[in-house]
Design an enzyme around this catalytic site. Structure first.
Site, PDB file in Angstrom:
ATOM      1  N   GLU A 146      34.286   9.226  81.725  1.00  0.00           N
ATOM      2  CA  GLU A 146      33.048   9.949  82.059  1.00  0.00           C
ATOM      3  C   GLU A 146      32.747   9.896  83.548  1.00  0.00           C
ATOM      4  O   GLU A 146      32.130  10.812  84.093  1.00  0.00           O
ATOM      5  CB  GLU A 146      31.849   9.365  81.292  1.00  0.00           C
ATOM      6  CG  GLU A 146      31.723   9.924  79.892  1.00  0.00           C
ATOM      7  CD  GLU A 146      30.389   9.576  79.225  1.00  0.00           C
ATOM      8  OE1 GLU A 146      30.302   9.810  78.016  1.00  0.00           O
ATOM      9  OE2 GLU A 146      29.459   9.064  79.870  1.00  0.00           O
ATOM     10  N   HIS A 159      54.595  -1.668  68.634  1.00  0.00           N
ATOM     11  CA  HIS A 159      55.322  -1.044  67.521  1.00  0.00           C
ATOM     12  C   HIS A 159      54.792   0.351  67.226  1.00  0.00           C
ATOM     13  O   HIS A 159      54.970   0.866  66.133  1.00  0.00           O
ATOM     14  CB  HIS A 159      55.227  -1.953  66.283  1.00  0.00           C
ATOM     15  CG  HIS A 159      55.774  -3.321  66.575  1.00  0.00           C
ATOM     16  ND1 HIS A 159      57.080  -3.661  66.362  1.00  0.00           N
ATOM     17  CD2 HIS A 159      55.183  -4.414  67.132  1.00  0.00           C
ATOM     18  CE1 HIS A 159      57.277  -4.914  66.751  1.00  0.00           C
ATOM     19  NE2 HIS A 159      56.141  -5.388  67.222  1.00  0.00           N
ATOM     20  N   LYS A 205      24.960  17.748  74.399  1.00  0.00           N
ATOM     21  CA  LYS A 205      23.672  17.257  73.887  1.00  0.00           C
ATOM     22  C   LYS A 205      22.697  18.420  73.748  1.00  0.00           C
ATOM     23  O   LYS A 205      21.979  18.542  72.758  1.00  0.00           O
ATOM     24  CB  LYS A 205      23.078  16.216  74.845  1.00  0.00           C
ATOM     25  CG  LYS A 205      23.738  14.847  74.782  1.00  0.00           C
ATOM     26  CD  LYS A 205      22.938  13.832  75.588  1.00  0.00           C
ATOM     27  CE  LYS A 205      23.556  12.454  75.557  1.00  0.00           C
ATOM     28  NZ  LYS A 205      22.778  11.428  76.237  1.00  0.00           N
TER      29      LYS A 205
HETATM   30  O1  PA5 Z   1      27.263   6.922  80.065  1.00  0.00           O
HETATM   31  C1  PA5 Z   1      26.455   7.753  79.676  1.00  0.00           C
HETATM   32  O2  PA5 Z   1      25.518   8.115  80.389  1.00  0.00           O
HETATM   33  C2  PA5 Z   1      26.532   8.335  78.279  1.00  0.00           C
HETATM   34  O3  PA5 Z   1      27.709   8.020  77.632  1.00  0.00           O
HETATM   35  C3  PA5 Z   1      25.369   7.808  77.453  1.00  0.00           C
HETATM   36  O4  PA5 Z   1      25.415   6.407  77.398  1.00  0.00           O
HETATM   37  C4  PA5 Z   1      25.348   8.359  76.054  1.00  0.00           C
HETATM   38  O5  PA5 Z   1      25.411   9.758  76.071  1.00  0.00           O
HETATM   39  C5  PA5 Z   1      24.057   7.944  75.331  1.00  0.00           C
HETATM   40  O6  PA5 Z   1      22.951   8.298  76.078  1.00  0.00           O
HETATM   41  P1  PA5 Z   1      21.554   7.625  75.872  1.00  0.00           P
HETATM   42  O7  PA5 Z   1      21.667   6.199  76.215  1.00  0.00           O
HETATM   43  O8  PA5 Z   1      20.634   8.359  76.771  1.00  0.00           O
HETATM   44  O9  PA5 Z   1      21.196   7.817  74.436  1.00  0.00           O
END
Ligand code: PA5
Length: 463
Positions: free
Chosen positions: A291, A320, A433
Site C-alpha cells: 500500500e 516444498h 471503499k
Molecule cells: O493502511 C491503511 O490506511 C488501510 O489499510 C487501512 O488500515 C484500512 O483500509 C482500514 O481503515 P480504517 O482503519 O480506517 O478502518
C-alpha cells in the site's frame, strides 16, 4: 540494536551480475542522504506521527496498560474488529508473542483471554465466531482509524446488538473499546453517544503505520504483553534509522538495496520467516510494502506506476511449495529471510534405537534442523544467483518484535522517499471503499453509484 542484517547475498561478489556493486553506495550517496533527510525531517509531522509512537508519554501508556490490562483479566475472549492496518499489526504481534496454540490452552496456562482478530465480513466467519463466543465474558476492540470502514462498522453493529440482547444495554457498553480518530468519523460519534471507552489514533498515524499506537497497544495490554519493552525495541530501530552512514542504518540500507533491485527488474519482494511465530509478520510487511509503495504518480505528478509486489512464504513449509520457483524461475525476486537464533523452546529429535533408520536426524534438535534448512535455502538461492538477505532476531520477544516493526516502517518510508512518491496515501483503497458505500446506498454517494453501474460487466463476455 537487537537485530542483525546480513546483506551479502544482495551483492555482486556473492551472486554475480544479478547483484549490486559496492560502488553503487557512493554513486547514490546524495540520493540516499536526501531520502534519509526527508524522512527524518518530517518525523512527528503530517503523516509521520508514527515516528513518535515509541516515545509516547509514560502517563498515557500507564493508563492504557492499567485499563486494558484489567479488561484482559476479566475477559475470557478478546475480539478485534478491524481490517487492513487496523488488524494486521495486532495480529502479527500477538501471533509472534503468544503461545502458538494460545486459544486452545486451558485458562490457567493461557494467563490471558483468547484472541480473535476478525478482519473479514464473510458471513460464515461471523456466524462461527458467534458460535464459539460466550458474550458474557467477551470484550471487543472496534478499530477503525477513519471511523467509516464498512467492514468494521457492520461487524460492530452485529456484535453490539448481540451483546445488548445478551447482557442488556448498560452492561453491553462496558464490553466495547473503540480505537479511532478523536473528534472525527462515524464510529467516534457513535462511541461518544453510547459512552464507550475510546482510545485515539493520532491524526497523522495512518493505518499500516499504527501498530504501536492504541491500534495495537490496547490488545497487547489486554493480553498481558510487555508494552513498554515493545516500545523500547521500537525506539532502538528509530535511533538506528537516524544513522547517517548507510551501512550502519539497516532501514536505509535495505530500502536502498530494494530500490536498486526494483530498478533491475526485481518486482517481487518475498518475506520468508523461518519461524511459525513470525508467520503473520509477513502479512504485516506485505500490506505496508504494497500500500505504501504501489503508486501511479510520483510527487512531481509524473505517471510512474512503481512498487514491488510483496509475497509471503513460511520456512520451512514453503520450501516444498515456492522455493523451486524462487531458485529457477524468473530473476524477479528479492527474498528476505527472518531468522531466529534462539527459539523459546528446544525439541530433541528422539534417538530411538528401535528405529533402524534416520540416523542422520537422531539426537539433533528441531532448532538445528529449521536453521540448517534456512541456511540450505539461502545457499540454494545464492548458488542460483538470486538476491536475498537475512534479518536475524536473537529471539522472538517484545523488544525484538518492536524493533522489527519499526525497522519495517522506516525501511518503507525511506524506500518511498527514494522513489519520490507519497508513501502514506492509498487512493486505490479509498476508491474501493467509496464504491462499497455507493452500492450499499450510503447518501452522498449517488454519483459514485452511477459510475459503478456504468462499469458493470458486459454480458457478452460472461459464459
Ligand atoms: O493502511 C491503511 O490506511 C488501510 O489499510 C487501512 O488500515 C484500512 O483500509 C482500514 O481503515 P480504517 O482503519 O480506517 O478502518
Amino acid at each position: 540494536m537487537y537485530l542483525k542484517f546480513d546483506y551479502n547475498n544482495m551483492m555482486q561478489e556473492a551472486i554475480g551480475k544479478e547483484g549490486i556493486l559496492p560502488k553503487e553506495f557512493d554513486k547514490n550517496a546524495a540520493m540516499i542522504e536526501a531520502a534519509r533527510k526527508t524522512v527524518l525531517d518530517n518525523r512527528g509531522k503530517g503523516w509521520q506521527e508514527w515516528c513518535d509512537l515509541p516515545f509516547a508519554p509514560e502517563s498515557e501508556i500507564d493508563e492504557l496498560i492499567s485499563y486494558c490490562g484489567a479488561i484482559g483479566k476479566k475477559a475470557e475472549s478478546f475480539v478485534i474488529l478491524g481490517i487492513g492496518g487496523s488488524a494486521l499489526g495486532p495480529l502479527s504481534v500477538a501471533s509472534a508473542l503468544l503461545h502458538l496454540h494460545h486459544n486452545e490452552l486451558p485458562k490457567e496456562k493461557r494467563n490471558a483471554p483468547k484472541l480473535y482478530v476478525e478482519d473479514n465480513v464473510d458471513p460464515e466467519r461471523m456466524a462461527s465466531l458467534l458460535d464459539v463466543l460466550d458474550l458474557k465474558t467477551a470484550y471487543f476492540n472496534v478499530i477503525t482509524k477513519s471511523g467509516e470502514t464498512s467492514e468494521t462498522l457492520s461487524q460492530f453493529l452485529i456484535l453490539y446488538s448481540a451483546l445488548k440482547k445478551e447482557l442488556g444495554e448498560e452492561e453491553a457498553k462496558k464490553h466495547i473499546i473503540v480505537t479511532t480518530t478523536i473528534g472525527k468519523g462515524t464510529l467516534y460519534n457513535v462511541a461518544q453517544a453510547e459512552g464507550f471507552k475510546i482510545y485515539g489514533v493520532g491524526k497523522g498515524v495512518g493505518g499500516r503505520f499504527s501498530v504501536l499506537s492504541p491500534v495495537g497497544l490496547v490488545a497487547f495490554a489486554a493480553l498481558g504483553l510487555d508494552v513498554k519493552a515493545m516500545l523500547k525495541g521500537a525506539a532502538e530501530a528509530a535511533k538506528s534509522a537516524e544513522e547517517r552512514d548507510v551501512k550502519k542504518n539497516p532501514a536505509l540500507l535495505t530500502a536502498f538495496l530494494q530500490v536498486k533491485a526494483m530498478e533491475n527488474g526485481k518486482n517481487i519482494s518475498v518475506l520468508m520467516p523461518y519461524a511459525d511465530s513470525l508467520k503473520f509478520m509477513a502479512d504485516f510487511y506485505c500490506q505496508l510494502w504494497a500500500e505504501s509503495l504501489g503508486k501511479a504518480e510520483n510527487l512531481n505528478g509524473k505517471t510512474v506506476h512503481v512498487g514491488q509486489t510483496p509475497a509471503k512464504a513460511l520456512g520451512v513449509t514453503d520450501q516444498h511449495s515456492q522455493v523451486q520457483l524462487y531458485t529457477e524461475g524468473p530473476f524477479d525476486k528479492v527474498v528476505t529471510f527472518l531468522a531466529v537464533e534462539d527459539f523459546r523452546t528446544t525439541v530433541v529429535i528422539s534417538d530411538d534405537k528401535t528405529v533402524n533408520a534416520c540416523d542422520f536426524l537422531k539426537g539433533h534438535t528441531l532448532n538445528e534442523l529449521i536453521n540448517a534448512e534456512r541456511k540450505a535455502t539461502e545457499f540454494a538461492l545464492k548458488k542460483a544467483n538470486r538476491m536475498n538477505f537475512t534479518i536475524y532476531l536473537p529471539s522472538v520477544n517484545e523488544q525484538t518484535v518492536g524493533e522489527l516493526l519499526m525497522y519495517f516502517m522506516y525501511q518503507t518510508a525511506f524506500a518511498g522517499a527514494m522513489l519520490n512518491i507519497d508513501t502514506f496515501n492509498q487512493p486505490g483503497v479509498e476508491e474501493g471503499k467509496k464504491a462499497t458505500f455507493a452500492m450499499l446506498g450510503r447518501s452522498g454517494y449517488e454519483a459514485k453509484l452511477e459510475e459503478v453501474n456504468a462499469a458493470v460487466h458486459k454480458k457478452d463476455y460472461i459464459i
